[in-house]
Design a protein around this motif. Structure first.
Motif, mmCIF file in Angstrom:
data_model
loop_
_atom_site.group_PDB
_atom_site.id
_atom_site.type_symbol
_atom_site.label_atom_id
_atom_site.label_comp_id
_atom_site.label_asym_id
_atom_site.label_seq_id
_atom_site.Cartn_x
_atom_site.Cartn_y
_atom_site.Cartn_z
ATOM 1 N N ALA A 1 -8.854 1.998 2.140
ATOM 2 C CA ALA A 1 -8.712 2.008 3.599
ATOM 3 C C ALA A 1 -8.118 3.340 4.034
ATOM 4 C CB ALA A 1 -7.829 0.855 4.070
ATOM 5 N N THR A 2 -8.557 3.829 5.166
ATOM 6 C CA THR A 2 -8.008 5.050 5.740
ATOM 7 C C THR A 2 -7.768 4.835 7.233
ATOM 8 O OG1 THR A 2 -10.231 5.948 6.150
ATOM 9 C CG2 THR A 2 -9.144 6.570 4.085
ATOM 10 N N TYR A 3 -6.912 5.687 7.790
ATOM 11 C CA TYR A 3 -6.585 5.601 9.213
ATOM 12 C C TYR A 3 -6.775 6.963 9.852
ATOM 13 C CZ TYR A 3 -3.833 4.978 13.483
ATOM 14 O OH TYR A 3 -3.413 4.925 14.792
ATOM 15 N N HIS B 1 3.719 6.703 6.275
ATOM 16 C CA HIS B 1 5.153 6.747 6.043
ATOM 17 C C HIS B 1 5.568 6.049 4.738
ATOM 18 C CE1 HIS B 1 6.008 8.557 9.904
ATOM 19 N NE2 HIS B 1 5.234 7.666 10.482
ATOM 20 N N ALA B 2 4.666 5.350 4.116
ATOM 21 C CA ALA B 2 4.969 4.693 2.843
ATOM 22 C C ALA B 2 3.704 4.702 2.005
ATOM 23 C CB ALA B 2 5.450 3.263 3.081
ATOM 24 N N GLN B 3 3.855 4.452 0.739
ATOM 25 C CA GLN B 3 2.749 4.620 -0.189
ATOM 26 C C GLN B 3 1.541 3.775 0.196
ATOM 27 O OE1 GLN B 3 3.771 3.895 -4.236
ATOM 28 N NE2 GLN B 3 1.745 4.376 -5.024
ATOM 29 N N ASP B 4 1.777 2.520 0.597
ATOM 30 C CA ASP B 4 0.676 1.624 0.916
ATOM 31 C C ASP B 4 0.420 1.488 2.405
ATOM 32 O OD1 ASP B 4 0.234 1.031 -1.787
ATOM 33 O OD2 ASP B 4 1.798 -0.489 -1.767
ATOM 34 N N THR B 5 1.226 2.106 3.243
ATOM 35 C CA THR B 5 1.089 1.950 4.685
ATOM 36 C C THR B 5 -0.155 2.670 5.198
ATOM 37 O OG1 THR B 5 3.465 1.716 5.036
ATOM 38 C CG2 THR B 5 2.152 2.413 6.917
ATOM 39 N N ILE B 6 -0.946 1.954 6.013
ATOM 40 C CA ILE B 6 -2.113 2.516 6.674
ATOM 41 C C ILE B 6 -1.975 2.195 8.158
ATOM 42 C CG2 ILE B 6 -4.618 2.460 6.910
ATOM 43 C CD1 ILE B 6 -3.828 3.687 4.318
ATOM 44 N N GLY B 7 -1.771 3.215 8.977
ATOM 45 C CA GLY B 7 -1.596 2.964 10.402
ATOM 46 C C GLY B 7 -0.401 2.067 10.647
ATOM 47 N N ILE B 8 -0.624 0.937 11.311
ATOM 48 C CA ILE B 8 0.462 0.007 11.618
ATOM 49 C C ILE B 8 0.644 -1.061 10.552
ATOM 50 C CG2 ILE B 8 0.206 0.330 14.103
ATOM 51 C CD1 ILE B 8 -1.262 -2.371 14.193
ATOM 52 N N TYR C 1 -7.802 -5.866 1.984
ATOM 53 C CA TYR C 1 -6.920 -6.439 2.997
ATOM 54 C C TYR C 1 -5.860 -5.428 3.424
ATOM 55 C CZ TYR C 1 -4.353 -10.446 5.096
ATOM 56 O OH TYR C 1 -3.748 -11.347 5.942
ATOM 57 N N LEU C 2 -5.710 -5.274 4.735
ATOM 58 C CA LEU C 2 -4.591 -4.537 5.329
ATOM 59 C C LEU C 2 -3.783 -5.549 6.122
ATOM 60 C CD1 LEU C 2 -6.665 -2.156 4.861
ATOM 61 C CD2 LEU C 2 -5.704 -1.122 6.912
ATOM 62 N N TRP C 3 -2.450 -5.606 5.924
ATOM 63 C CA TRP C 3 -1.715 -6.642 6.635
ATOM 64 C C TRP C 3 -0.271 -6.253 6.888
ATOM 65 C CZ3 TRP C 3 -2.173 -6.972 1.307
ATOM 66 C CH2 TRP C 3 -1.009 -7.276 0.590
ATOM 67 N N LYS C 4 0.326 -7.027 7.783
ATOM 68 C CA LYS C 4 1.754 -6.991 8.030
ATOM 69 C C LYS C 4 2.248 -8.428 8.080
ATOM 70 C CE LYS C 4 3.330 -5.966 12.071
ATOM 71 N NZ LYS C 4 3.648 -5.250 13.323
#
Length: 508
Positions: free
Chosen positions: A40-42, A17-24, A67-70
């Protein structure tokens, strides 16, 4: 209210849903400018992440990794299955959970790390620019078959737990970090431990939980309510999928005949949702029964639905067509908590309090759907408890959970007339709500931690779903979740005996 519930409910997003968003995870980038760029891929079907990352290390006074983060502000519990999947690389390549104060490569942080050689460790940088702690200050886990890692923030204390497949989580270590209060970055990382290489990892069953406050007293500055995830799990490989989400509380999923839909309780009504997922749940017509309490079961022929409804003096038991319609009362002479129908669909079994025995004593009863007196099948004494009653598919046994004075809650079974009582599980965990698979081979149940009082099944706790052969044998863990009452109260086996459905919770 019902329209609001449906509007606020949503199926987990399977697309970006966004350029850098991966999954949650809204953020996805390399930290520390490693020479070999990561990615990273989802996989939205499997609901799993593939991480590729370079970097010399996560160590000394600066880090390099993918790193993938929220961002999270309050306490949390994060859990996932980890596997380093790339070609054989550095033994110190690592994947895990990481909590950082900021995205700077020198930021204070604490992380769990599964290494290429199997070493599992809790490690931290106490403040920005400081060196990571020397090995004797790390928390190492002695087992080398770890697949599941969990990190919990409880105030200023971070707690790491880990487990091999099928095993209970064990505490690896904990550490207090007062400089990590407030908003932090929480996510997944991978590091090659080699500036000229890329490490690859697969991370599945990723669950980020914002738990209910320990004292159940919501923060006055925070909009606090419990959200739900309706999940399915393959009992043979442990793969979980979120098929439906809601900001409201969902309870007691039940797999519908045909295996295409799941029935669940919410806001006093029953809803169905496709197993494949969907954005809208459909209301099942239950007539005037509008205060369904989460207790419901489906007849063996798939035609009738038993429900517990709290519309009168106390909870009572009703029957109606599974397709929907007008309910007929089966039990209304006593407080009754429905759990099952006999395979011949001639009797209901339920739990009810004893009038002649003070001290919150509950027993199991059976009653014909055609009327007559309810028959008590167990004989609990003061401070004892029997619940979770359910017939085996062949009708030879009623499985249930019971606690005897001073003991833990364990799984038992008895003949339909109450004779031949036999204890099936033992140990420190409190086990509730046994459910037998349609093929009669497996028993699934929910286990509460030893610190839980035996006759209490809280709605919000770190629990596990365990599986054991009906023929006998050791129980193994198939799911780690934040849940409890409402997660697995009713029989939620799929018709093919391969999958279970359950509900996990998180505050929103």
């Amino acid at each position: 209210m019902k329209q609001l519930f449906l509007l606020l409910s949503s199926f987990i997003a399977l697309s970006v849903h966004a350029q850098d968003t991966i999954g949650i995870f809204p953020f996805n980038k390399d930290i520390g400018s490693p020479k070999m760029k990561g990615s990273a891929t989802y996989d939205g079907v499997a609901q799993a992440y593939t991480l590729k990352g370079g970097g010399y290390d996560v160590w000394y006074n600066r880090d390099e990794f993918r790193y993938l983060w929220k961002k999270m502000t309050y306490d949390f519990i994060v859990t996932a299955n980890f596997e380093l999947t790339g070609k054989e690389g550095n033994a110190q390549s690592k994947v895990g959970w990481m909590v950082r104060k900021e995205g700077d490569p020198a930021s204070a942080h604490i992380s769990t790390a599964l290494h290429g050689d199997g070493l599992t460790v809790l490690q931290w940088r106490p403040e920005a620019g400081a060196n990571m702690l020397v090995p004797q200050d790390e928390r190492f886990f002695s087992k080398r078959n770890v697949q599941v890692m969990q990190l919990e923030r409880r105030g200023d204390v971070f707690i790491m737990r880990a487990a091999g497949y099928g095993e209970p989580l064990q505490i690896v270590g904990y550490h207090e970090m007062k400089n990590m209060a407030g908003e932090v970055l929480v996510g997944l990382f991978v590091c090659a431990h080699d500036s000229n290489a890329i490490a690859e990892a697969r991370v599945s069953n990723v669950r980020i939980c914002d738990p209910v406050p320990m004292n159940n007293n919501p923060n006055p500055n925070r909009a606090w309510r419990v959200g739900s995830r309706l999940e399915t799990i393959d009992i043979f490989n442990g793969k979980r999928k979120i098929v439906y989400q809601s900001v409201g509380r969902l309870e007691s999923p039940n797999w519908m005949p045909g295996g295409k839909k799941i029935l669940f309780n919410a806001d006093g009504l029953l809803f169905t949702v496709p197993v494949a997922g969907g954005s809208t749940a459909e209301v099942l017509n239950t007539g005037l029964a509008k205060r369904i309490n989460g207790a419901h079961c489906i007849s063996s022929d798939g035609k009738m639905l038993g429900i517990g409804n709290s519309d009168g003096r106390w909870p009572n038991i009703l029957l109606l067509p599974l397709s929907g319609g007008t309910p007929e009362t089966v039990v209304n002479e006593m407080p009754a908590y429905l759990h099952g129908l006999s395979p011949d669909n001639k009797a209901v079994v339920f739990t009810a309090p004893r009038k002649d025995m003070p001290g919150a004593v509950y027993d199991i009863y059976k009653k014909s759907v055609n009327g007559g007196q309810a028959v008590r099948l167990t004989d609990s004494k003061r401070y004892e408890f029997a619940d979770g009653c359910e017939y085996s598919p062949d009708g030879k046994y009623i499985y249930y959970n019971a606690s005897q004075r001073g003991g833990t809650m364990q799984i038992w079974r008895m003949r339909p007339d109450g004779s031949g009582k036999e204890q099936l599980t033992f140990g420190a965990y409190n086990n509730w709500f046994p459910h037998i698979s349609p093929d009669g081979k497996w028993m699934a149940f929910i286990s509460f931690p030893p610190e839980t009082r035996p006759n209490v099944h809280p709605a919000y706790a770190s629990v596990t779903i365990r599986l054991m052969p009906v023929s006998g044998g050791a129980a193994r863990v198939i799911a780690y979740l934040y849940g409890g009452q409402g997660s697995l109260d009713e029989n939620s086996w799929s018709p093919d005996s391969r999958h279970l459905s359950f509900v996990s919770y998180t505050t929103l």
